[in-house]
Design a protein around this motif. Structure first.
Motif, PDB file in Angstrom:
ATOM      1  N   LYS A 145      67.594  45.627   3.287  1.00  0.00           N
ATOM      2  CA  LYS A 145      66.737  44.702   4.297  1.00  0.00           C
ATOM      3  C   LYS A 145      65.657  44.257   3.475  1.00  0.00           C
ATOM      4  O   LYS A 145      65.298  44.698   2.423  1.00  0.00           O
ATOM      5  CB  LYS A 145      66.661  45.189   5.655  1.00  0.00           C
ATOM      6  CG  LYS A 145      65.930  46.650   5.504  1.00  0.00           C
ATOM      7  CD  LYS A 145      65.425  47.034   7.049  1.00  0.00           C
ATOM      8  CE  LYS A 145      66.189  46.883   7.986  1.00  0.00           C
ATOM      9  NZ  LYS A 145      67.425  47.717   8.208  1.00  0.00           N
ATOM     10  N   LEU A 146      64.776  43.521   3.975  1.00  0.00           N
ATOM     11  CA  LEU A 146      63.292  42.982   3.705  1.00  0.00           C
ATOM     12  C   LEU A 146      62.277  43.568   4.482  1.00  0.00           C
ATOM     13  O   LEU A 146      62.303  43.633   5.402  1.00  0.00           O
ATOM     14  CB  LEU A 146      63.470  41.379   3.926  1.00  0.00           C
ATOM     15  CG  LEU A 146      64.434  40.740   3.033  1.00  0.00           C
ATOM     16  CD1 LEU A 146      64.078  39.066   3.088  1.00  0.00           C
ATOM     17  CD2 LEU A 146      64.540  40.900   1.392  1.00  0.00           C
ATOM     18  N   SER A 147      61.215  43.559   3.616  1.00  0.00           N
ATOM     19  CA  SER A 147      60.044  44.120   4.065  1.00  0.00           C
ATOM     20  C   SER A 147      59.441  42.779   4.561  1.00  0.00           C
ATOM     21  O   SER A 147      59.748  41.860   4.175  1.00  0.00           O
ATOM     22  CB  SER A 147      59.029  44.986   3.014  1.00  0.00           C
ATOM     23  OG  SER A 147      58.850  43.824   1.675  1.00  0.00           O
ATOM     24  N   GLU A 199      53.251  49.366   2.103  1.00  0.00           N
ATOM     25  CA  GLU A 199      52.944  50.261   2.953  1.00  0.00           C
ATOM     26  C   GLU A 199      53.990  50.967   3.549  1.00  0.00           C
ATOM     27  O   GLU A 199      53.963  52.317   3.788  1.00  0.00           O
ATOM     28  CB  GLU A 199      52.867  49.424   4.410  1.00  0.00           C
ATOM     29  CG  GLU A 199      51.356  48.548   4.234  1.00  0.00           C
ATOM     30  CD  GLU A 199      51.200  47.648   5.544  1.00  0.00           C
ATOM     31  OE1 GLU A 199      50.198  47.273   5.865  1.00  0.00           O
ATOM     32  OE2 GLU A 199      52.298  46.945   5.692  1.00  0.00           O
ATOM     33  N   LEU A 200      55.356  50.720   3.055  1.00  0.00           N
ATOM     34  CA  LEU A 200      56.403  51.529   3.478  1.00  0.00           C
ATOM     35  C   LEU A 200      56.611  52.620   2.129  1.00  0.00           C
ATOM     36  O   LEU A 200      57.123  53.682   2.503  1.00  0.00           O
ATOM     37  CB  LEU A 200      57.746  50.560   3.120  1.00  0.00           C
ATOM     38  CG  LEU A 200      57.932  49.587   4.462  1.00  0.00           C
ATOM     39  CD1 LEU A 200      58.883  48.524   3.848  1.00  0.00           C
ATOM     40  CD2 LEU A 200      58.422  50.371   5.542  1.00  0.00           C
ATOM     41  N   ARG A 201      55.936  52.209   1.113  1.00  0.00           N
ATOM     42  CA  ARG A 201      56.307  52.972   0.039  1.00  0.00           C
ATOM     43  C   ARG A 201      55.510  54.317   0.033  1.00  0.00           C
ATOM     44  O   ARG A 201      55.858  55.270  -0.535  1.00  0.00           O
ATOM     45  CB  ARG A 201      55.768  52.412  -1.393  1.00  0.00           C
ATOM     46  CG  ARG A 201      56.275  53.169  -2.739  1.00  0.00           C
ATOM     47  CD  ARG A 201      57.500  53.080  -3.078  1.00  0.00           C
ATOM     48  NE  ARG A 201      57.725  53.765  -4.278  1.00  0.00           N
ATOM     49  CZ  ARG A 201      58.928  53.756  -5.196  1.00  0.00           C
ATOM     50  NH1 ARG A 201      59.809  53.316  -4.486  1.00  0.00           N
ATOM     51  NH2 ARG A 201      59.027  54.478  -6.226  1.00  0.00           N
ATOM     52  N   LYS A 251      61.175  58.631  -1.124  1.00  0.00           N
ATOM     53  CA  LYS A 251      60.646  57.157  -0.468  1.00  0.00           C
ATOM     54  C   LYS A 251      62.062  56.321  -0.260  1.00  0.00           C
ATOM     55  O   LYS A 251      63.219  56.686  -0.516  1.00  0.00           O
ATOM     56  CB  LYS A 251      60.125  56.573  -1.747  1.00  0.00           C
ATOM     57  CG  LYS A 251      59.044  57.290  -2.563  1.00  0.00           C
ATOM     58  CD  LYS A 251      57.884  57.787  -1.664  1.00  0.00           C
ATOM     59  CE  LYS A 251      56.713  58.260  -2.185  1.00  0.00           C
ATOM     60  NZ  LYS A 251      55.801  58.807  -1.048  1.00  0.00           N
ATOM     61  N   MET A 252      61.707  55.371   0.639  1.00  0.00           N
ATOM     62  CA  MET A 252      62.603  54.303   0.786  1.00  0.00           C
ATOM     63  C   MET A 252      62.550  53.442  -0.505  1.00  0.00           C
ATOM     64  O   MET A 252      61.645  52.771  -0.896  1.00  0.00           O
ATOM     65  CB  MET A 252      62.205  53.531   1.881  1.00  0.00           C
ATOM     66  CG  MET A 252      61.986  54.259   3.281  1.00  0.00           C
ATOM     67  SD  MET A 252      61.311  53.213   4.551  1.00  0.00           S
ATOM     68  CE  MET A 252      60.550  54.262   5.615  1.00  0.00           C
TER      69      MET A 252
END
Length: 249
Positions: free
Chosen positions: A45-47, A77-79, A95-96
């Motif tokens: 998916k997309l950030s 921010e996800l990282r 990590k994602m």
């Protein structure tokens, strides 16, 4: 009848080896490989800043140490989130991954894969276009082509039109009466159905129409053997080693 150009395995590691490692992470894919899987499945998916990364849910609550909608966060921010500790302390700091990181690992490990387009709400078109474009640029042409699947028809329509050379899998949760019309319109190569919807009659119907048939998600060895006996081509499983021991490659 579809032209079958895709050689399907009997066992595909679902989100890697999700019973043993945090799903949709590099650790999970390495574990699937260690368990003997030749194929893995994952969700892209997309950030918020349109970077393709791996995550199944719309929210990050279940598989990270934070909460909220994935589509609201940039990849930076996800990282920084911990996407491994929820599965076990040995996975702390996992990590994602970016799609690019997963593709690099698959190329290195000779893993084939089923990429599920899993857009955040309202982001089907952008997700399909960006993920497919990245795949076209990053996946080595000499490697076997991946299977592209989705529950979202718009994503598969874009895949059909933007990347017609890639095999497509129609993902279904129930048993729609128009499943064949959908598969034909999408020029699908496989039909990927839910274990609880699978019956010998529907399996025979799908196979008679010439489609590859994959069933998700099966972790019970006896059930996997039954499905293969019915004529199913392959099984998505969280436990590749267990199902490989039951049905072979």
């Amino acid at each position: 009848m579809p032209k079958r150009t895709l050689s399907l395995p009997r066992v595909i590691g679902h989100r890697g080896a999700a019973e043993a490692a945090p799903e949709n992470t590099l650790a999970s894919f390495r574990e699937a490989k260690r368990q003997g899987a030749a194929w893995v499945e994952f969700d892209a998916k997309l950030s918020a800043d349109n970077r393709a990364f791996l995550l199944h849910d719309d929210n990050i609550d279940r598989t990270s140490n934070a909460a909220g909608a994935a589509r609201a966060l940039t990849y930076d921010e996800l990282r920084v989130l911990d996407a491994g500790s929820w599965r076990g302390p040995q996975f702390a700091g996992e990590k994602m991954p970016l799609l690019a990181e997963a593709l690099a690992l698959f190329a290195q490990e000779d893993l084939q894969f089923n990429l599920e387009l899993k857009p955040c709400p309202g982001r089907a078109r952008d997700t399909a276009k960006i993920v497919l474009d990245e795949l076209a640029h990053l996946w080595p042409a000499a490697k076997p082509k991946p299977l592209i699947s989705s529950f979202v028809l718009e994503c598969l329509e874009i895949a059909r039109d933007q990347a017609p050379e890639l095999p497509r899998g129609l993902l279904l949760e129930d048993h729609p009466v128009n499943w064949l019309d959908l598969a034909q319109n999408l020029k699908a190569d496989t039909v990927n159905i839910w274990d609880q919807a699978a019956t010998p009659e529907w399996v025979a119907e799908i196979k008679a129409e010439g489609y590859g048939l994959l069933v998700y998600t099966v972790n019970d060895a006896a059930r996997a053997r039954q499905l293969i006996d019915w004529g199913v081509d392959g099984i998505f499983t969280d436990a590749p080693a267990r199902i490989l021991a039951a049905v072979g490659q």
